[in-house]
Design an enzyme around this catalytic site. Structure first.
Site, PDB file in Angstrom:
ATOM      1  CE  LYS A  22      -1.762   1.908   3.826  1.00 35.95           C
ATOM      2  NZ  LYS A  22      -1.708   3.403   3.777  1.00 35.95           N
ATOM      3  CG  ASN A  23       2.546   2.589   3.501  1.00 31.80           C
ATOM      4  OD1 ASN A  23       1.457   3.151   3.398  1.00 31.80           O
ATOM      5  ND2 ASN A  23       2.979   2.075   4.644  1.00 31.80           N
ATOM      6  CB  CYS A 117      -4.625   6.708  10.471  1.00 35.08           C
ATOM      7  SG  CYS A 117      -5.283   5.193   9.753  1.00 35.08           S
ATOM      8  NE  ARG A 122      -0.071  10.410   9.620  1.00 39.50           N
ATOM      9  CZ  ARG A 122      -0.536   9.336   8.988  1.00 39.50           C
ATOM     10  NH1 ARG A 122       0.296   8.399   8.599  1.00 39.50           N
ATOM     11  NH2 ARG A 122      -1.799   9.181   8.738  1.00 39.50           N
ATOM     12  CG  ASP A 308       2.862   1.621   9.392  1.00 41.98           C
ATOM     13  OD1 ASP A 308       2.451   2.531  10.132  1.00 41.98           O
ATOM     14  OD2 ASP A 308       2.949   1.749   8.159  1.00 41.98           O
ATOM     15  NE  ARG A 400      -6.968   4.747   5.085  1.00 41.56           N
ATOM     16  CZ  ARG A 400      -5.922   4.972   5.874  1.00 41.56           C
ATOM     17  NH1 ARG A 400      -6.023   4.784   7.166  1.00 41.56           N
ATOM     18  NH2 ARG A 400      -4.774   5.369   5.375  1.00 41.56           N
TER      19      ARG A 400
END
Length: 421
Positions: A22-23, A117, A122, A308, A400
């Protein structure tokens, strides 16, 4: 809105195939804006965040086609808008990644402040600082931020990041590939996803060296072409299933993985007593070969222990012998899962960015809530080991970031179901 019902499950066993990261895929999709030619991306996971990015790119003028399962083509012959829509950006923080490509190609980008999230501030100041160093004028208007290149366009420069932010490194790198001259990004993020993006950009005709180290050199070019690229495997998904094997005392083969990307997780699980066999593109995780004991973890930017995986690892640590310490250094608000694990019987005390976990908890199923993506994964793992049934709400967070989440767990023997309200 749906819910997961996670039943106490025996040891998981079998094989799970890891999806594209995903990232990694989100910046790759954003990078396709840099060329008017066709880009083809393979191993694209079917995720909510990918769907959001498709919507954002389409609103900017991209034509996106699903060539085959998990393969998409992106053509942005003409960018029809340099302004991302608030309702789309608000759903996903990674949407900020279109800012660098828009600025590089069209000389202007306007973005609402992004969502995602709620695991910490951030801030995007590092993104903006980097773009400003390349010659962009940064303008704040209400809830929007706008970047405008000067009449000469973007000009290469040396940019030092105060923190090795992954998103800022990616955004600056994408802006710099079409800038005039040479750009150096110092104290750059070193994550595998950075390397994957650099490889894709180089296939498009960029000149990037040093990705994966703390200094990246980008020689600007006039034009980028289309390219074909396969997304790297998702190291966070792989880590999640490694922990699923450990917490259920199971025996799981994890295929389509890059063991080099998983070294900190492998090391910590081995410290706990988990047996791990490492192959070229697979891992075999044995949680069934003896007692498991506590360890301490401290999250750090890559190649340190990944933030994560902190919450899923904490769920696992509630089930081992002894007391463990977890220190979170990357995000200031990433202990929201602690209250939910406590509801399940976990003994966890927190003070600032430090948590102490007492092992051998008698976890029990109850109603809990996924407060963010990785916290949701942690609750699923805890539910597999807990007596009774764990009902998890707000599962859109989980969906997600994990492709075919239920199907993959069921394939290993987990008793889990999804219900709609």
């Amino acid at each position: 809105m749906g819910k997961y019902l996670v039943h106490h499950s025996g040891p998981l066993s079998g094989e799970v195939v890891i999806s594209g990261a995903k990232n990694a895929v989100l910046p790759l999709m954003a990078a396709a804006l840099l060329s008017e030619d066709k880009c083809v991306i393979r191993d694209v996971p079917q995720l909510r965040d990918v769907a959001f990015m498709k919507e954002i790119l389409t609103s900017l003028g991209a034509e996106i086609e699903e060539v085959e399962e998990n393969t998409i083509s992106i053509v942005t012959e003409d960018i029809v808008s340099t302004e991302a829509q608030f309702d789309l950006v608000n759903k996903m923080r990674a949407s900020i990644l279109v800012m660098g490509p828009l600025l590089a190609r069209k000389g202007r980008a306007r973005m609402p402040l992004p969502g995602g999230c709620a695991i910490g501030a951030r801030p995007i100041d590092l993104h903006l600082k980097g773009l400003e160093a390349l010659g962009a004028e940064i303008i704040f208007k209400d809830t929007y931020v706008e970047a405008r290149a000067g009449g000469q366009g973007l000009i290469g420069d040396t940019i030092y990041l105060d923190f090795p932010s992954v998103g800022a490194t990616e955004n600056i790198m994408m802006a710099a590939v079409l800038a005039e001259g040479v750009t150096f990004i110092e104290n750059a993020a070193e994550e595998p996803e950075i390397v994957d993006l650099a490889n894709f950009l180089n296939k498009m005709g960029a000149r990037i060296k040093g990705a994966g180290t703390d200094t990246i050199k980008i020689e600007g070019v006039k034009h980028l072409s289309g390219a074909k690229h396969t997304v790297i495997p998702d190291r966070i998904e792989a880590g999640t299933f490694m922990l699923a094997a450990a917490i259920t005392r199971g025996n799981v083969r994890i295929s389509n993985a890059v063991p080099d990307h998983l070294k900190p997780i492998i090391a910590k699980l081995r410290e706990c007593g988990v047996r791990i066999e490492v192959g070229d593109e697979y891992l075999i995780v044995r949680g069934d070969l003896g007692p498991q004991s506590a360890t301490d973890i401290k999250t750090l930017p890559y190649p340190g222990f990944p933030t994560d995986i902190q919450s899923p690892f904490m769920a696992y640590l509630t089930t081992v012998e002894g007391a463990s310490t977890v220190i979170e250094t990357v995000f200031e608000n990433r202990f929201m899962h602690v209250s939910q694990l406590r509801k399940m019987g976990a003994s966890i005390e927190t003070a600032g960015n430090k948590a102490i976990i007492k092992g051998n908890a008698s976890l029990r199923g109850t109603q809990v809530m996924a407060t963010d993506l990785r916290a949701g994964a942690a609750l699923v793992l805890a539910g597999l080991a807990a007596e009774g049934v764990t009902e998890i709400s707000e599962i859109y967070h989980i969906e997600r970031g994990y492709e075919k989440f239920i199907e993959k767990f069921r394939g290993l023997g987990a008793v889990i179901e999804r219900i709609d309200d």
